[in-house]
Design a protein around this motif. Structure first.
Motif, PDB file in Angstrom:
ATOM      1  N   LYS A 412       0.823  -1.212   0.000  1.00  0.00           N
ATOM      2  CA  LYS A 412       0.000   0.000   0.000  1.00  0.00           C
ATOM      3  C   LYS A 412       0.856   1.262   0.000  1.00  0.00           C
ATOM      4  CE  LYS A 412      -4.117  -1.932   2.230  1.00  0.00           C
ATOM      5  NZ  LYS A 412      -5.013  -1.858   3.407  1.00  0.00           N
ATOM      6  N   GLN A 413       1.948   1.251   0.756  1.00  0.00           N
ATOM      7  CA  GLN A 413       2.811   2.423   0.800  1.00  0.00           C
ATOM      8  C   GLN A 413       3.517   2.635  -0.536  1.00  0.00           C
ATOM      9  OE1 GLN A 413       5.396   2.138   4.166  1.00  0.00           O
ATOM     10  NE2 GLN A 413       3.788   2.575   5.655  1.00  0.00           N
ATOM     11  N   GLN A 414       3.938   1.532  -1.169  1.00  0.00           N
ATOM     12  CA  GLN A 414       4.545   1.665  -2.493  1.00  0.00           C
ATOM     13  C   GLN A 414       3.542   2.210  -3.498  1.00  0.00           C
ATOM     14  OE1 GLN A 414       6.134  -2.158  -3.498  1.00  0.00           O
ATOM     15  NE2 GLN A 414       7.821  -2.031  -2.024  1.00  0.00           N
ATOM     16  N   GLU A 415       2.295   1.728  -3.424  1.00  0.00           N
ATOM     17  CA  GLU A 415       1.263   2.230  -4.322  1.00  0.00           C
ATOM     18  C   GLU A 415       0.992   3.715  -4.059  1.00  0.00           C
ATOM     19  OE1 GLU A 415      -1.586   2.059  -7.333  1.00  0.00           O
ATOM     20  OE2 GLU A 415      -0.053   0.616  -6.741  1.00  0.00           O
ATOM     21  N   ARG A 416       1.003   4.098  -2.787  1.00  0.00           N
ATOM     22  CA  ARG A 416       0.778   5.503  -2.459  1.00  0.00           C
ATOM     23  C   ARG A 416       1.923   6.380  -2.962  1.00  0.00           C
ATOM     24  NH1 ARG A 416       0.180   8.087   3.642  1.00  0.00           N
ATOM     25  NH2 ARG A 416      -0.401  10.176   2.978  1.00  0.00           N
ATOM     26  N   ARG A 417       3.158   5.911  -2.807  1.00  0.00           N
ATOM     27  CA  ARG A 417       4.300   6.678  -3.300  1.00  0.00           C
ATOM     28  C   ARG A 417       4.225   6.822  -4.822  1.00  0.00           C
ATOM     29  NH1 ARG A 417       9.006   7.084  -0.203  1.00  0.00           N
ATOM     30  NH2 ARG A 417      10.276   6.717  -2.055  1.00  0.00           N
ATOM     31  N   ARG A 418       3.872   5.753  -5.498  1.00  0.00           N
ATOM     32  CA  ARG A 418       3.752   5.827  -6.957  1.00  0.00           C
ATOM     33  C   ARG A 418       2.672   6.815  -7.372  1.00  0.00           C
ATOM     34  NH1 ARG A 418       0.637   3.942 -10.771  1.00  0.00           N
ATOM     35  NH2 ARG A 418      -0.709   2.900  -9.246  1.00  0.00           N
ATOM     36  N   LYS A 419       1.551   6.791  -6.643  1.00  0.00           N
ATOM     37  CA  LYS A 419       0.458   7.713  -6.954  1.00  0.00           C
ATOM     38  C   LYS A 419       0.867   9.163  -6.685  1.00  0.00           C
ATOM     39  CE  LYS A 419      -4.090   7.434  -7.993  1.00  0.00           C
ATOM     40  NZ  LYS A 419      -4.689   6.625  -9.065  1.00  0.00           N
ATOM     41  N   LEU A 420       1.622   9.386  -5.614  1.00  0.00           N
ATOM     42  CA  LEU A 420       2.076  10.747  -5.313  1.00  0.00           C
ATOM     43  C   LEU A 420       3.031  11.266  -6.378  1.00  0.00           C
ATOM     44  CD1 LEU A 420       2.631  10.634  -1.441  1.00  0.00           C
ATOM     45  CD2 LEU A 420       0.935  11.969  -2.671  1.00  0.00           C
ATOM     46  N   VAL A 421       3.902  10.388  -6.890  1.00  0.00           N
ATOM     47  CA  VAL A 421       4.822  10.797  -7.955  1.00  0.00           C
ATOM     48  C   VAL A 421       4.040  11.147  -9.212  1.00  0.00           C
ATOM     49  CG1 VAL A 421       6.702  10.007  -9.437  1.00  0.00           C
ATOM     50  CG2 VAL A 421       6.758   9.496  -7.001  1.00  0.00           C
ATOM     51  N   GLU A 422       3.022  10.358  -9.536  1.00  0.00           N
ATOM     52  CA  GLU A 422       2.186  10.662 -10.694  1.00  0.00           C
ATOM     53  C   GLU A 422       1.451  11.998 -10.505  1.00  0.00           C
ATOM     54  OE1 GLU A 422      -0.454   7.470 -11.429  1.00  0.00           O
ATOM     55  OE2 GLU A 422       1.126   6.014 -11.936  1.00  0.00           O
ATOM     56  N   THR A 423       0.937  12.231  -9.287  1.00  0.00           N
ATOM     57  CA  THR A 423       0.242  13.488  -9.012  1.00  0.00           C
ATOM     58  C   THR A 423       1.180  14.676  -9.134  1.00  0.00           C
ATOM     59  OG1 THR A 423      -1.157  12.263  -7.461  1.00  0.00           O
ATOM     60  CG2 THR A 423      -1.259  14.656  -7.365  1.00  0.00           C
ATOM     61  N   ALA A 424       2.414  14.516  -8.631  1.00  0.00           N
ATOM     62  CA  ALA A 424       3.398  15.606  -8.752  1.00  0.00           C
ATOM     63  C   ALA A 424       3.696  15.906 -10.224  1.00  0.00           C
ATOM     64  CB  ALA A 424       4.671  15.228  -8.007  1.00  0.00           C
ATOM     65  N   ALA A 425       3.759  14.854 -11.037  1.00  0.00           N
ATOM     66  CA  ALA A 425       4.003  15.073 -12.471  1.00  0.00           C
ATOM     67  C   ALA A 425       2.845  15.812 -13.123  1.00  0.00           C
ATOM     68  CB  ALA A 425       4.239  13.728 -13.157  1.00  0.00           C
ATOM     69  N   LEU A 426       1.615  15.485 -12.720  1.00  0.00           N
ATOM     70  CA  LEU A 426       0.456  16.196 -13.259  1.00  0.00           C
ATOM     71  C   LEU A 426       0.455  17.665 -12.856  1.00  0.00           C
ATOM     72  CD1 LEU A 426      -2.402  13.570 -12.698  1.00  0.00           C
ATOM     73  CD2 LEU A 426      -1.399  14.250 -14.876  1.00  0.00           C
ATOM     74  N   LEU A 427       0.835  17.944 -11.607  1.00  0.00           N
ATOM     75  CA  LEU A 427       0.859  19.326 -11.146  1.00  0.00           C
ATOM     76  C   LEU A 427       1.974  20.117 -11.816  1.00  0.00           C
ATOM     77  CD1 LEU A 427       0.184  18.829  -7.327  1.00  0.00           C
ATOM     78  CD2 LEU A 427      -1.362  19.868  -8.986  1.00  0.00           C
ATOM     79  N   GLU A 428       3.102  19.473 -12.058  1.00  0.00           N
ATOM     80  CA  GLU A 428       4.227  20.175 -12.663  1.00  0.00           C
ATOM     81  C   GLU A 428       3.940  20.611 -14.096  1.00  0.00           C
ATOM     82  OE1 GLU A 428       7.434  17.470 -12.168  1.00  0.00           O
ATOM     83  OE2 GLU A 428       7.975  18.216 -10.173  1.00  0.00           O
ATOM     84  N   GLU A 429       2.956  19.992 -14.721  1.00  0.00           N
ATOM     85  CA  GLU A 429       2.576  20.419 -16.068  1.00  0.00           C
ATOM     86  C   GLU A 429       1.944  21.814 -16.067  1.00  0.00           C
ATOM     87  OE1 GLU A 429       0.023  17.423 -17.558  1.00  0.00           O
ATOM     88  OE2 GLU A 429       1.594  15.883 -17.679  1.00  0.00           O
ATOM     89  N   LYS A 430       1.348  22.195 -14.937  1.00  0.00           N
ATOM     90  CA  LYS A 430       0.759  23.535 -14.763  1.00  0.00           C
ATOM     91  C   LYS A 430      -0.263  23.865 -15.853  1.00  0.00           C
ATOM     92  CE  LYS A 430       4.723  25.411 -12.260  1.00  0.00           C
ATOM     93  NZ  LYS A 430       5.713  26.507 -12.145  1.00  0.00           N
ATOM     94  N   ASN A 431      -1.131  22.893 -16.108  1.00  0.00           N
ATOM     95  CA  ASN A 431      -2.171  23.092 -17.120  1.00  0.00           C
ATOM     96  C   ASN A 431      -3.543  22.666 -16.612  1.00  0.00           C
ATOM     97  OD1 ASN A 431      -1.714  20.372 -17.002  1.00  0.00           O
ATOM     98  ND2 ASN A 431      -1.572  20.054 -19.211  1.00  0.00           N
ATOM     99  N   ALA A 432      -3.794  22.906 -15.319  1.00  0.00           N
ATOM    100  CA  ALA A 432      -5.097  22.545 -14.758  1.00  0.00           C
ATOM    101  C   ALA A 432      -6.185  23.432 -15.360  1.00  0.00           C
ATOM    102  CB  ALA A 432      -5.078  22.673 -13.240  1.00  0.00           C
ATOM    103  N   ASP A 433      -7.370  22.863 -15.510  1.00  0.00           N
ATOM    104  CA  ASP A 433      -8.498  23.573 -16.114  1.00  0.00           C
ATOM    105  C   ASP A 433      -9.321  24.364 -15.114  1.00  0.00           C
ATOM    106  OD1 ASP A 433      -7.987  22.666 -18.727  1.00  0.00           O
ATOM    107  OD2 ASP A 433      -8.896  20.732 -18.251  1.00  0.00           O
ATOM    108  N   GLY A 434      -8.992  24.285 -13.852  1.00  0.00           N
ATOM    109  CA  GLY A 434      -9.754  25.039 -12.864  1.00  0.00           C
ATOM    110  C   GLY A 434      -9.283  24.735 -11.459  1.00  0.00           C
TER     111      GLY A 434
END
Length: 554
Positions: A412-434
């Motif tokens: 579960k912790q590995q899955e959470r770390r992987r999900k957090l890395v994916e979320t950080a990559a999405l945020l770093e794109e800086k293209n949120a719609d709202g």
């Protein structure tokens, strides 16, 4: 600023549903438009572009007296109550979210019952609680109507002395014990009342409604929705959702341009109600990034929606404590909590070896004893050996269980770390719609930090129960720039009773539904360059004039 309440549009007056709340929205910010909304399912906006109608869903408001029929049609055939579903119990204006399970006792409005018989029926079915706590579908029966000649014309001579009812409490209790339904009890109360025929027609209807509410155990099971759950939370536990009223939530969804396929950032501390509303509007398409404080997000209200598993595949989460690292560019997977190493417990192994040594010592002592004592202690030896074997088996099973638990935690912790890395990559794109913010924290630092991840020409909405924090946030955004169409608005709601010859605003109404700060993001690079060139020109002009003057004097 005076609050002028304009009359509703003609189309809304003609199609007004009974007892439907009418709402108005008052803008506080400069250069703002006046917006008027009729509940969270329809919004009327008046501006230079004309009058437009929008809504939070694809369903339209029913017209006239067809409101009840439209509610029954909303429960589609085939959409039936199943075991394990999240459902909402409704009685009059009271709601309660429950999980549909067999042989589970549910207490609602001083009534207890089981939901076993409700499984398989269509959502929106009305049930009557019978003896033993079982639910039976209520049959549609014609309501008892009183003739006009039996109604009085004046209530001044009626005295409430408690002697007008012939039935006593013991009689009513005896009727309940016999299993008589609530509708029959109400009918007997009417027949045994000495003042009922002397009351006016309106007073008679009020009396019947009051007695039905008290003696008829009737509930309706409906499917959860944003409007139902927001109404339930605002009536039962408004503090958990920061006193967010359902019409204000509807304004947030509309101003935030929530639609399928968006990439939204959500920061809320409303028990997951705002998150669930956004997930319902997006329908499982797009992506949602939830920012949370503390150790993890709270999604109590989100679970009440009963979303399928596919909806949560597009839901990401990211801690607020790591936002500064992400903005500064120092975020990495090493900054996340480290995984716990797998360690075998040492104490259990040492305890096991000591127990084995003790059993061996006992066996050697028993072998050195006489044959008579050995024969008498054979049964005791067998019992001790059996107990020792059981102890070792128990310890082995316990060790295996601990190992499995540790492995499951690691996974579960590995899955959470992987999900957090994916979320950080999405945020770093800086293209949120709202961006949607509805938090109990001060909105200024949250908004200024999270706006970095929003693309240009995208809306943002901030909710706060009080006006002063949003005024400070409004001033900071004006100073910083990068936003346009900045508006601070307050929603206003009033419920109306719509009945023949007695339509009027309800006596009890909500005092306030909070405040909204909305705007649209823009790029500021070009504006800064233009401003810098103008300043340079202003600085250079005086020096050139001075040089020319000096040359002329020379």
């Amino acid at each position: 600023m005076s609050r002028d309440i304009p009359s509703p549009p003609p189309a809304e007056r003609n199609n007004a549903a009974p007892a439907h709340p009418a709402a108005a929205n008052e803008n506080v910010g400069p250069g703002s438009q006046r917006v008027r909304s009729a509940g969270p399912h329809r919004k009327w906006q008046e501006g230079p572009a004309g009058r437009q109608a929008g809504g939070t869903g694809n369903r339209q408001r029913p017209s006239g007296g067809r409101a009840r029929g439209a509610m029954e049609e909303s429960a589609k055939p085939g959409l039936r109550i199943c075991e394990g579903d999240c459902a909402v119990l409704k009685r009059d204006e009271v709601f309660k979210a429950v999980l549909v399970l067999r042989r589970r006792k549910v207490i609602f409005e001083k009534q207890w019952f089981y939901l076993d018989n409700a499984i398989g029926h269509i959502y929106g079915t009305t049930f009557e609680v019978s003896s033993g706590g079982s639910l039976q579908p209520k049959k549609k029966m014609e309501e008892t109507t009183t003739e006009t000649k039996e109604a009085g014309t004046d209530n001044r001579n009626i005295v409430d002395d408690g002697k007008s009812q012939k039935l006593t409490h013991d009689d009513i209790k005896a009727l309940k014990d016999k299993g008589i339904k609530g509708q029959e009890i109400v009918q007997q109360l009417i027949e045994n009342s000495t003042t009922f025929r002397g009351k006016t027609e309106f007073a008679q209807d009020k009396y019947i409604k009051k007695k039905k509410k008290k003696y008829e155990a009737v509930i309706t099971i409906v499917k959860p929705s944003t409007r139902i759950l927001s109404t339930m939370y605002y009536a039962r536990e408004p503090g958990k959702i920061n006193h967010l009223r359902y019409d204000t939530l509807a304004q947030m969804l509309t101003l935030g341009n929530i639609r399928a396929g968006n990439k939204m950032i959500v920061m809320e501390t409303c028990a997951g109600l705002v998150l669930g509303a956004i997930m319902e509007r997006m329908g499982g398409y797009g992506s949602i990034i939830q920012m949370y404080p503390g150790g993890g997000p709270v999604r109590a209200a989100t679970s009440c929606f009963g979303f399928p598993e596919s909806f949560f595949n597009t839901l990401y989460e990211f801690p607020l404590s790591k936002v500064d690292n992400l903005v500064s560019g120092t975020f990495s997977s090493e900054t996340l909590p480290s995984e716990p190493e797998y360690n075998v417990p040492v104490e259990e192994e040492s305890n096991g070896s000591l127990d084995e040594k003790q059993t061996l010592i006992q066996e050697t002592e028993e072998e050195s004893s006489t044959e008579a004592v050995m024969e008498s202690n054979e049964t005791e030896e067998q019992e001790t050996m059996d107990l020792a074997a059981e102890d070792t088996d128990y310890k082995e099973s316990k060790e295996k269980g601990n190992k499995e638990n540790i492995r499951e935690k690691q996974r579960k912790q590995q899955e959470r770390r992987r999900k957090l890395v994916e979320t950080a990559a999405l945020l770093e794109e800086k293209n949120a719609d709202g961006l949607i913010v509805a938090s109990r924290f001060h909105p200024t630092p949250l908004l200024l930090s999270l706006l970095e991840f929003v693309a240009p020409s995208r809306p943002f909405v901030v909710y706060c129960q009080y006006k002063e924090p949003l005024l400070e946030c409004y001033t900071k955004l004006r100073e910083k720039g990068g936003v346009i169409n900045l508006k601070l608005s307050e929603t206003w709601l009033r419920n109306y009773q719509v009945l023949p010859d007695r339509s009027h605003p309800k006596l009890m109404m909500s005092g306030g539904g909070g405040y909204l700060l909305s705007g649209i993001t823009v790029t500021v690079e070009k504006v800064q360059s233009d401003a810098s060139s103008l300043e340079a020109q202003k600085i250079e002009e005086p020096t050139s004039k001075k040089r020319k003057l000096q040359e002329l004097h020379c």
